[in-house]
Design a protein around this motif. Structure first.
Motif, mmCIF file in Angstrom:
data_model
loop_
_atom_site.group_PDB
_atom_site.id
_atom_site.type_symbol
_atom_site.label_atom_id
_atom_site.label_comp_id
_atom_site.label_asym_id
_atom_site.label_seq_id
_atom_site.Cartn_x
_atom_site.Cartn_y
_atom_site.Cartn_z
ATOM 1 N N LEU A 264 -4.265 -0.996 6.439
ATOM 2 C CA LEU A 264 -4.240 -2.226 7.241
ATOM 3 C C LEU A 264 -5.002 -3.371 6.567
ATOM 4 C CD1 LEU A 264 -4.537 -0.860 10.888
ATOM 5 C CD2 LEU A 264 -2.500 -1.312 9.507
ATOM 6 N N LYS A 265 -5.941 -3.046 5.669
ATOM 7 C CA LYS A 265 -6.649 -4.096 4.917
ATOM 8 C C LYS A 265 -5.676 -4.922 4.067
ATOM 9 C CE LYS A 265 -11.202 -1.878 4.507
ATOM 10 N NZ LYS A 265 -12.161 -1.208 3.580
ATOM 11 N N LYS A 266 -4.505 -4.342 3.768
ATOM 12 C CA LYS A 266 -3.499 -5.052 2.951
ATOM 13 C C LYS A 266 -2.583 -5.924 3.814
ATOM 14 C CE LYS A 266 -5.047 -3.052 -0.764
ATOM 15 N NZ LYS A 266 -5.769 -3.840 -1.797
ATOM 16 N N ASP A 267 -2.865 -5.967 5.120
ATOM 17 C CA ASP A 267 -2.144 -6.827 6.063
ATOM 18 C C ASP A 267 -0.623 -6.606 6.055
ATOM 19 O OD1 ASP A 267 -1.926 -8.766 8.049
ATOM 20 O OD2 ASP A 267 -1.649 -10.386 6.612
ATOM 21 N N THR B 122 -7.104 2.573 7.912
ATOM 22 C CA THR B 122 -7.912 1.370 7.724
ATOM 23 C C THR B 122 -7.630 0.726 6.369
ATOM 24 O OG1 THR B 122 -9.671 2.210 9.151
ATOM 25 C CG2 THR B 122 -10.270 0.463 7.598
ATOM 26 N N ASN B 123 -7.583 1.564 5.332
ATOM 27 C CA ASN B 123 -7.311 1.038 3.985
ATOM 28 C C ASN B 123 -5.930 0.389 3.903
ATOM 29 O OD1 ASN B 123 -9.798 1.881 3.061
ATOM 30 N ND2 ASN B 123 -9.033 3.846 2.289
ATOM 31 N N THR C 195 -9.715 6.565 7.967
ATOM 32 C CA THR C 195 -9.999 5.931 6.670
ATOM 33 C C THR C 195 -8.730 5.445 5.989
ATOM 34 O OG1 THR C 195 -11.963 7.305 6.372
ATOM 35 C CG2 THR C 195 -11.046 6.276 4.406
ATOM 36 N N TYR D 221 0.865 -1.183 0.000
ATOM 37 C CA TYR D 221 0.000 0.000 0.000
ATOM 38 C C TYR D 221 0.899 1.229 0.000
ATOM 39 C CZ TYR D 221 -3.932 3.067 1.265
ATOM 40 O OH TYR D 221 -4.901 4.047 1.275
#
Length: 393
Positions: free
Chosen positions: A231-234, A228-229, A225, A211
């Motif tokens: 962290l969605k990519k781990d 969060t975006n 926001t 990211y």
């Protein structure tokens, strides 16, 4: 591409400086009397002393001021058989390059300053428009390598080149957390340059960028926001940075959202200044960044810390320490050059200046100045482990 961007910024600054110089309305704060005096050397400072970056500007000024006061209290310094004292003249530029240019014009015309300190790359680029012509040295407090790579013969870069942090930061983060990184740096040009340097190196070492998006800290205060975006990519590691306060808020928000990995922190943000915003070093566990001066193992540091705390009622930051030692290096260079006003001669003797700094002032190990004018410091980074900062060599 990077050189082209620097050139465009440089041309823009020529326009803004010339425009700013015509206004002549900058507020003034001077620690000394106006004009020149016999056997007194005026030292200029232009930095943010008001607005959001005021605390940063004041700390850089404190370092120069503390050295000036110590030198004067010791009776001054001798150059070519004459005794001199220092007079520090500080002007607020509000972190605006055009104001830095206007301030420098005033410092030269009214105070004949051979050296002007400024603590931001935009201000340095603004002064480089005319400092060689006006023959004054820029004491550049910025780790941006472009300010010395441009070939300006009268610029001295004080902090380490940020490129020196990339390898130790990458190695530590990969070894302790893993190879997936998400980048959330400041959107400034400085942040973009940092990102363009660190992410290719990360990939070259076998890492993966999952990211990459920047944050405009001047406009955004809630990072929910974008974090969060990311962290969605781990990711295993977050690359963050900018001013200390908003950077700490990004780290804190990431922890609140469940992030368990490490942080690579750009050198603009300081771990010790992030700590009170984050709440504790536990929030910053696993961070790798610039080693706070308070945690340095240099022999001269404890006595320096005690003196600074007594005078300024706070702990000294790296901005304080590096500008303090730089002021001493300039004075030693004047002594070796046999001149207090020949900028070219003083610059030529900066290596002597660094070599002749006394043991009580050596709070950083700066053995040399490179061919482009950057202090070649020994880089020691700091990592947050088990709730405290530890040096990492």
């Amino acid at each position: 591409m990077k050189k082209l961007k620097v050139l465009l910024v440089f041309l823009l600054l020529i326009i803004t400086v010339l425009t700013g110089c015509s206004k002549g309305d900058s507020p003034v704060s001077s620690s000394g009397s106006k004009g020149k005096s016999e056997n007194v050397v005026n030292i200029g400072f232009s930095g943010p002393l008001s607005g959001a970056a005021a605390l940063y500007g004041k700390r850089t000024l404190n370092g120069v001021e503390m050295a000036v006061n110590e030198i004067n209290d010791a009776g001054g310094f001798e150059v070519d058989g004459k005794k001199y004292t220092l007079n520090l003249v500080s002007l607020d530029d509000k972190y605006l390059p055009n104001e830095t240019g206007s301030n420098a014009k005033r410092l030269i015309q009214e105070y004949d300053t051979p050296i002007i300190f400024t603590p931001h790359s935009g201000g340095v680029l603004a002064l480089q428009v005319f400092n060689e012509q006006e023959e004054f040295i820029i004491g550049a407090y910025t780790s941006e390598p472009a300010v010395t790579e441009s070939g300006n013969s009268l610029t001295v870069r004080i902090p380490p080149n940020y490129e020196g942090y990339i390898e130790p930061f990458t190695t530590y983060a990969m070894e302790h957390f893993g190879k997936k990184i998400a980048a959330l740096p400041t959107s400034s040009q400085y942040g973009k340059d940092w990102t363009e340097a660190v992410l290719p190196h990360w990939e070259k070492q076998g890492g993966k960028v999952v990211y990459n998006s920047s944050i405009d800290f001047a406009k955004e205060t809630d990072f929910f926001t974008i974090v969060t975006n990311a962290l969605k990519k781990d990711p295993d590691v977050l690359f963050i940075g900018g001013a200390s306060e908003p950077t700490a808020k990004v780290a804190k928000q990431a922890r609140e959202l469940g992030f368990k990995g490490g942080f690579i922190i750009m050198d603009q943000a300081k771990l010790d200044q992030m700590k009170p915003i984050a709440g504790s070093y536990e929030t910053l566990e696993g961070s790798i960044g610039v080693l706070p001066l308070m945690d340095s193992e240099e022999e001269a540091v404890p006595a320096f810390v005690e003196k600074y705390q007594k005078n300024y009622k706070e702990d000294p930051s790296s901005e304080v320490g590096l500008n303090y030692i730089a002021m001493y290096a300039f004075v030693e260079a004047m002594k070796s050059a046999g001149s207090v006003d020949d900028a070219k001669a003083i610059r030529k003797h900066m290596q002597d200046g660094l070599s002749n700094i006394g043991p009580d002032q050596k709070i950083y190990d700066i053995p040399s100045i490179d061919e482009n004018g950057g202090f070649a410091s020994t880089i020691v980074v700091g990592a947050v482990e088990k709730g405290k900062v530890v040096p990492v060599r």
